[in-house]
Scaffold this motif. Structure first.
Motif: not given
Lengths: 220, 220
Positions: A214, A217-218
């Protein structure tokens, strides 16, 4: 004497920070994110990477930069699993610095990578003091080391964006107070995500990898 | 940059060595011997001292100097067992230096002591570089850390006069190659005495203590 020490320390860190900034720019230009894996000797950093490799491969392109004082053993272990890996030997130094890492990254085709994971020198103290241009530091602590370590070595746990608690398969054989450990972590870093993992039994890996995946993606 | 680093390092070590020499003189005048216990975080140094205390007390007068970055937890554990102990906090530094140790020794009545055991900061790297005025460095490695550590962190194993291999009660639950470990130690330090110990099961302690007790006699 102590004045001299402090002055030199600051100079060194200033120089280090310049290289960390350069590395961060280089990685951003290539849409690549770097993590800095830090933990004591034998806490299970390399084994964690070995077991993660299969899962990571399915989701993204990654490479590992191995930091060691001497020997290329850890890099060889990962290369045997066809993990793209490069070895950085510090020649006695107890931590990686940003300049070494910057030059070592030239070994990789960053444009083709999503993630670089740096395995720092096995040391719970010094590596936490050095920004090497990473997006986040990840602390690795094995349950065999004891639940009081976050209090005794607070800097790493304060700086880290996640904690991987390794070797949980050994818990039945240890006097490890899990609740006290979590409480000690919370006292240092109230919102630190904690991922209990057993590499031997391959439990907890997917949760940690989901968190890891994740992160880019941030940024992107 | 690298020239500056090397120069400062040498200056620091020169200063450190002066204090180590002073401490060695102070100890010799008082017929007292100091050991420097070095190992990674959570390798079992404090537990080893807890378990040794009863045996040591029967044979000689001793005190412990606890080195930590933060917290007085280890000293409190020993004090609870009525072991004479003093705490040295490095305030962030990853190792003990001779000057700190020299001043901390003022807490003890050295004339009445046979042995001072210094528990260094939990770190397999940096403490090995600093002479603190000890008679001998003692390496502590737990079997949970893996058999390749002597090769990966050779300085400590080269400098040490003995190796205590801790947590042997966990061997049935680990992939620890005992023969490979011994071979790795021998490659770094051919004649290093090795003492396998389980503090939990209280095995191997008497052999290590017998070795330790013999050391002052040699000096006196």
């Amino acid at each position: 004497m102590s004045n001299l020490e402090i002055k030199v320390y600051r100079d060194l860190m200033g120089e280090n920070e310049k290289w960390a900034v350069k590395t961060r720019q280089l990685l951003a230009e290539n849409n690549c994110v770097m993590f800095n894996l830090i933990g004591g000797p034998g806490c299970g950093k390399t084994t964690l990477l070995e077991k993660m490799a299969g899962w990571l491969e399915k989701n993204l392109h990654f490479a590992v930069l191995e930091g060691d004082i001497e020997t290329t053993r850890d890099a060889e272990r990962l290369a045997a699993l066809k993990i793209p890996v490069s070895q950085l030997l510090t020649g006695g130094a107890c931590h990686l610095e940003a300049k070494m890492v910057h030059y070592a990254l030239a070994d990789f085709d960053l444009e083709k990578l999503d993630i670089v994971i740096v395995e720092n020198v096995g040391n719970l103290v010094c590596p936490a003091e050095f920004d090497i241009g990473e997006k986040a530091k990840i602390a690795v602590l094995s349950v065999t080391e004891g639940e009081e370590k976050p209090l005794k070595y607070p800097l790493l746990f304060r700086e880290a964006a996640a904690l991987v608690l390794t070797k949980t398969d050994l818990l039945p054989h240890l006097n490890f107070n899990n609740e006290a450990c979590l409480e000690n972590v919370r006292r240092i870093n109230a919102n630190l995500p904690i991922f209990p993992v057993s590499a031997a039994q391959e439990t907890g890996l997917t949760e940690f990898i989901a968190w890891l995946i994740k992160q880019p993606t941030e940024l992107k």
